[in-house]
Scaffold this motif. Structure first.
Motif, PDB file in Angstrom:
ATOM      1  N   MET A  17       0.822  -1.218   0.000  1.00 60.82           N
ATOM      2  CA  MET A  17       0.000   0.000   0.000  1.00 60.82           C
ATOM      3  C   MET A  17       0.857   1.271   0.000  1.00 60.82           C
ATOM      4  SD  MET A  17      -3.097  -0.913  -0.188  1.00 60.82           S
ATOM      5  CE  MET A  17      -3.927  -2.499  -0.131  1.00 60.82           C
ATOM      6  N   ALA A  72     -10.881  -5.507   7.670  1.00 57.16           N
ATOM      7  CA  ALA A  72     -11.676  -4.287   7.544  1.00 57.16           C
ATOM      8  C   ALA A  72     -10.768  -3.139   7.161  1.00 57.16           C
ATOM      9  CB  ALA A  72     -12.351  -3.967   8.872  1.00 57.16           C
ATOM     10  N   TYR A 187      -4.412  -4.808  15.974  1.00 59.30           N
ATOM     11  CA  TYR A 187      -4.444  -4.122  14.677  1.00 59.30           C
ATOM     12  C   TYR A 187      -3.308  -3.131  14.498  1.00 59.30           C
ATOM     13  CZ  TYR A 187      -8.606  -6.157  12.625  1.00 59.30           C
ATOM     14  OH  TYR A 187      -9.491  -7.028  12.034  1.00 59.30           O
ATOM     15  N   SER A 272       9.817   0.433   1.219  1.00 58.10           N
ATOM     16  CA  SER A 272       8.663   0.028   2.037  1.00 58.10           C
ATOM     17  C   SER A 272       8.864  -1.366   2.618  1.00 58.10           C
ATOM     18  CB  SER A 272       7.390   0.051   1.188  1.00 58.10           C
ATOM     19  OG  SER A 272       7.397  -1.001   0.256  1.00 58.10           O
ATOM     20  N   GLU A 296      -3.036 -17.037  10.122  1.00 61.40           N
ATOM     21  CA  GLU A 296      -4.352 -16.579   9.662  1.00 61.40           C
ATOM     22  C   GLU A 296      -5.079 -17.769   9.047  1.00 61.40           C
ATOM     23  OE1 GLU A 296      -5.479 -13.455   9.984  1.00 61.40           O
ATOM     24  OE2 GLU A 296      -7.014 -13.190   8.434  1.00 61.40           O
ATOM     25  N   PHE A 414       6.201 -14.460   1.056  1.00 64.05           N
ATOM     26  CA  PHE A 414       5.568 -13.585   0.071  1.00 64.05           C
ATOM     27  C   PHE A 414       5.850 -12.096   0.258  1.00 64.05           C
ATOM     28  CE2 PHE A 414       3.084 -17.468  -0.523  1.00 64.05           C
ATOM     29  CZ  PHE A 414       3.236 -17.590  -1.899  1.00 64.05           C
ATOM     30  N   SER A 454      -0.687   2.987   5.800  1.00 61.32           N
ATOM     31  CA  SER A 454       0.402   2.782   4.839  1.00 61.32           C
ATOM     32  C   SER A 454       0.219   3.666   3.605  1.00 61.32           C
ATOM     33  CB  SER A 454       0.472   1.322   4.398  1.00 61.32           C
ATOM     34  OG  SER A 454       0.637   0.508   5.521  1.00 61.32           O
TER      35      SER A 454
HETATM   36  C1  LIG Z   1      -3.261 -11.352   8.054  1.00 56.30           C
HETATM   37  C2  LIG Z   1      -3.246  -9.864   7.988  1.00 56.30           C
HETATM   38  C3  LIG Z   1      -4.426  -9.173   8.231  1.00 56.30           C
HETATM   39  C4  LIG Z   1      -4.435  -7.776   8.140  1.00 56.30           C
HETATM   40  N1  LIG Z   1      -5.626  -7.132   8.293  1.00 56.30           N
HETATM   41  C5  LIG Z   1      -5.695  -5.806   8.084  1.00 56.30           C
HETATM   42  C6  LIG Z   1      -6.951  -5.139   8.072  1.00 56.30           C
HETATM   43  O1  LIG Z   1      -7.995  -5.741   8.212  1.00 56.30           O
HETATM   44  N2  LIG Z   1      -6.961  -3.791   7.896  1.00 56.30           N
HETATM   45  C7  LIG Z   1      -5.823  -3.079   7.716  1.00 56.30           C
HETATM   46  O2  LIG Z   1      -5.905  -1.850   7.555  1.00 56.30           O
HETATM   47  N3  LIG Z   1      -4.610  -3.674   7.721  1.00 56.30           N
HETATM   48  C8  LIG Z   1      -4.517  -5.023   7.884  1.00 56.30           C
HETATM   49  N4  LIG Z   1      -3.298  -5.657   7.865  1.00 56.30           N
HETATM   50  C9  LIG Z   1      -2.077  -4.834   7.885  1.00 56.30           C
HETATM   51  C10 LIG Z   1      -1.770  -4.216   6.541  1.00 56.30           C
HETATM   52  O3  LIG Z   1      -1.895  -5.194   5.546  1.00 56.30           O
HETATM   53  C11 LIG Z   1      -0.337  -3.674   6.531  1.00 56.30           C
HETATM   54  O4  LIG Z   1      -0.175  -2.799   7.650  1.00 56.30           O
HETATM   55  C12 LIG Z   1      -0.029  -2.868   5.273  1.00 56.30           C
HETATM   56  O5  LIG Z   1      -0.535  -3.528   4.144  1.00 56.30           O
HETATM   57  C13 LIG Z   1       1.473  -2.658   5.163  1.00 56.30           C
HETATM   58  O6  LIG Z   1       1.811  -2.029   3.936  1.00 56.30           O
HETATM   59  P1  LIG Z   1       3.303  -1.585   3.600  1.00 56.30           P
HETATM   60  O7  LIG Z   1       3.252  -0.895   2.305  1.00 56.30           O
HETATM   61  O8  LIG Z   1       3.867  -0.839   4.755  1.00 56.30           O
HETATM   62  O9  LIG Z   1       4.177  -2.906   3.531  1.00 56.30           O
HETATM   63  P2  LIG Z   1       4.057  -4.280   2.760  1.00 56.30           P
HETATM   64  O10 LIG Z   1       2.651  -4.600   2.463  1.00 56.30           O
HETATM   65  O11 LIG Z   1       4.823  -5.253   3.558  1.00 56.30           O
HETATM   66  O12 LIG Z   1       4.812  -4.020   1.368  1.00 56.30           O
HETATM   67  C14 LIG Z   1       6.174  -4.238   1.168  1.00 56.30           C
HETATM   68  C15 LIG Z   1       6.374  -4.824  -0.218  1.00 56.30           C
HETATM   69  O13 LIG Z   1       7.779  -4.883  -0.503  1.00 56.30           O
HETATM   70  C16 LIG Z   1       8.042  -6.049  -1.260  1.00 56.30           C
HETATM   71  N5  LIG Z   1       9.463  -6.383  -1.123  1.00 56.30           N
HETATM   72  C17 LIG Z   1      10.107  -6.846  -0.022  1.00 56.30           C
HETATM   73  N6  LIG Z   1      11.432  -6.975  -0.258  1.00 56.30           N
HETATM   74  C18 LIG Z   1      11.623  -6.560  -1.533  1.00 56.30           C
HETATM   75  C19 LIG Z   1      12.774  -6.439  -2.365  1.00 56.30           C
HETATM   76  N7  LIG Z   1      13.996  -6.758  -1.910  1.00 56.30           N
HETATM   77  N8  LIG Z   1      12.621  -5.999  -3.630  1.00 56.30           N
HETATM   78  C20 LIG Z   1      11.395  -5.654  -4.102  1.00 56.30           C
HETATM   79  N9  LIG Z   1      10.272  -5.750  -3.362  1.00 56.30           N
HETATM   80  C21 LIG Z   1      10.384  -6.191  -2.100  1.00 56.30           C
HETATM   81  C22 LIG Z   1       7.117  -7.084  -0.641  1.00 56.30           C
HETATM   82  O14 LIG Z   1       6.906  -8.173  -1.521  1.00 56.30           O
HETATM   83  C23 LIG Z   1       5.851  -6.242  -0.389  1.00 56.30           C
HETATM   84  O15 LIG Z   1       4.965  -6.282  -1.484  1.00 56.30           O
HETATM   85  C24 LIG Z   1      -3.253  -7.055   7.884  1.00 56.30           C
HETATM   86  C25 LIG Z   1      -2.072  -7.763   7.620  1.00 56.30           C
HETATM   87  C26 LIG Z   1      -2.073  -9.150   7.653  1.00 56.30           C
HETATM   88  C27 LIG Z   1      -0.805  -9.883   7.297  1.00 56.30           C
END
Ligand SMILES: Cc1cc2nc3c(=O)[nH]c(=O)nc-3n(C[C@H](O)[C@H](O)[C@H](O)COP(=O)(O)OP(=O)(O)OC[C@H]3O[C@@H](n4cnc5c(N)ncnc54)[C@H](O)[C@@H]3O)c2cc1C
Length: 471
Positions: A17, A72, A187, A272, A296, A414, A454
């Motif tokens: 995100m 959610a 959360y 990120s 999960e 993943f 995020s």
């Molecule tokens: C089971 C579960 C349930 C959740 N439920 C909710 C919910 O209901 N509501 C809510 O708001 N949030 C929820 N969350 C939390 C939410 O998903 C995260 O807080 C948010 O998506 C984090 O986003 P991010 O961009 O910080 O990081 P990430 O989503 O971790 O993105 C990082 C990205 O970097 C990529 N990456 C890593 N290393 C490399 C590399 N070396 N080169 C290139 N790419 C790389 C990864 O593949 C990933 O796609 C949940 C999470 C989980 C796991």
């Protein structure tokens, strides 16, 4: 999409995100941007996947679509409301509110041993609930709501302040503190049995004051238009491409090296992937990896739940004497968790029903299991989840069609998060700055997490460092 090049104004690592939002925002202002994602699809921790659907004879009859993480969307806001984070994000990303087809939750609840504390998207409802369930805490809770409203949660400084100590100082009982913190820690806390006060305020507002909602169609309804925006803004998106190394010269970022050895030059890198993970890409490990990870479980039933059986959206439960939000000694801690019924919105796309359950897990155990032990623990998790369904939905007689369980190891596989962490490191970089010039941390370890947090992080960091030129 633009043709692949080797020189960019900015490179964003990770299409979760925060990375999606950051790349779109920079692209909107004519920056030459590359977005590099290791996985084959966008969304990161909140991505999606599908599985083949089979009939009882084992014949393929279609596909089932799943969300990885969506229980959610927090920070619910009605169209046109003022000063709401969700609406600010949509405006900055030029997304239409109606395109998300957002639906409000019915209600959620904390099941804390014998006590039940319900909440909706109206804080007054929760105030009344606290007065009813914890009568002696009612007045204090009203004051806490004011405290939260007046707290400046925009500071970019980070120094951990214990929320538990603050709530004790305000006179709350231990039982009430644990009950109130249960949803907030689940959360969004990367700290065991506590949470930083600024993070508490952010989560209190996003969960208790603004509340829960769900886009019709799940997380794809949010991700698909974001991917369109990347195209509209000429972002060079590379899936199935991992960054191996962040390159710097004289302590200033100058490019990234991909796994296949290609070097992309740039003036700025927005990472990120997490703080310890970013440090690994700099060949220097320093920051602590978080201790908290989860399993999960996704249960698919023949039809949606009868609302007479259970009409809640999310139940945060704790059946232990005290709420242990910590890395368990056993592989999985079944005493507390999150029980989510995504069917309990007005409109849901699938005919089938779903229940999602989250338990706290121990990464080291899961990581060290042999194949046989791993499968046996997954089976145990499935059985414990089914027991919980019986407990919370005693009259639920639907046929179970399919189960999918993902573990701390799956999370690492993943998303490459060390230790299977979802909420990252206990150390946050609220200003996004690192020791390397023009390398910024975005997303979870900047200190804004969840889907809305995020997205907001990616936008804010792009605005400050990419568009305004600094703090
Ligand atoms: C089971 C579960 C349930 C959740 N439920 C909710 C919910 O209901 N509501 C809510 O708001 N949030 C929820 N969350 C939390 C939410 O998903 C995260 O807080 C948010 O998506 C984090 O986003 P991010 O961009 O910080 O990081 P990430 O989503 O971790 O993105 C990082 C990205 O970097 C990529 N990456 C890593 N290393 C490399 C590399 N070396 N080169 C290139 N790419 C790389 C990864 O593949 C990933 O796609 C949940 C999470 C989980 C796991």
């Amino acid at each position: 999409m633009t043709e692949p090049q080797t020189e960019y104004d900015a490179i964003v690592i990770g299409a979760g995100m925060s990375g999606l939002a950051c790349a779109i925002r920079l692209g909107m202002f004519d920056k030459k941007v590359a977005l590099i994602e290791k996985h084959s699809v966008p969304g990161g921790l909140n991505s999606y996947f599908q599985r083949v659907k089979k009939d009882k004879e084992g014949n393929r009859v279609g596909i089932r679509k799943f969300d990885v993480g969506l229980h959610a969307l927090t920070n619910f806001a009605k169209k046109g409301e003022k000063n709401k984070p969700l609406l600010k994000i949509l405006k900055q990303l030029r997304l239409r509110y109606d395109s998300l087809e957002i639906q409000e939750q019915s209600y959620s609840q904390v099941l804390f041993n014998e006590k039940v504390l319900k909440f909706t998207n109206d804080i007054e409802f929760l105030v009344a609930q606290v007065k009813e369930v914890f009568s002696e805490e009612g007045e204090r809770f009203e004051k806490l709501v004011k405290f939260v409203e007046e707290f400046d949660d925009t500071s970019l400084e980070f120094e951990f302040t214990s929320t538990k100590n603050e709530l004790k100082k305000q006179g709350f009982s231990n039982e009430f503190i644990e009950c109130l913190l249960c949803p907030l820690l689940f959360y969004g806390s990367s700290w065991e049995n506590d949470i930083d006060l600024q993070q508490f305020v952010i989560l209190f507002k996003s969960i208790f004051m603004e509340g829960f909602a769900r886009p019709y169609g799940g997380v794809r309804t949010l991700i698909n238009p974001l991917v369109e925006k990347l195209k509209d803004n000429n972002v060079d998106v590379r899936f199935k491409t991992a960054v191996k190394k962040i390159i710097k010269e004289n302590n200033k970022v100058s490019g990234v090296e991909l796994e296949d050895g290609t070097v992309l030059k740039t003036n700025q890198v927005y990472s990120s992937v997490g703080l310890p993970e970013t440090e690994s890409l700099l060949m220097k490990e320093k920051s602590k990896v978080g201790n908290l990870t989860f399993v999960e479980c996704l249960y698919v039933f023949e039809k949606k739940i009868d609302r007479e059986v259970n009409d809640s959206t999310i139940s945060f439960f704790n059946y232990a004497d005290r709420f242990n939000y910590e890395c368990p000694k056993t592989p999985t801690d079944f005493r507390s968790g999150v029980f989510c019924i995504p069917d309990n919105y007005e409109k849901v796309e699938s005919e089938e029903g779903m229940i999602r359950i989250t338990f706290i897990a121990n990464y080291d155990h899961w990581n060290k299991f042999s194949e046989k032990e791993y499968l046996a623990e997954k089976e145990k998790v499935k059985e414990q989840g089914l027991k919980l369904i019986k407990k919370l939905c005693p009259q639920d007689n639907r046929e179970l069609l399919y189960t999918d369980i993902f573990t701390p190891k799956t999370i690492t596989k993943f998303t490459s998060h060390k230790g299977g962490t979802v909420y990252g490191s206990p150390l946050k970089k609220r200003d996004g700055l690192t020791e390397t010039k023009d390398l910024y941390v975005i997303g979870t370890d900047q200190g804004y997490l969840g889907i809305v947090g995020s997205l907001l992080s990616g936008i804010t960091m792009a605005n400050i460092y990419g568009l305004k030129g600094g703090l």
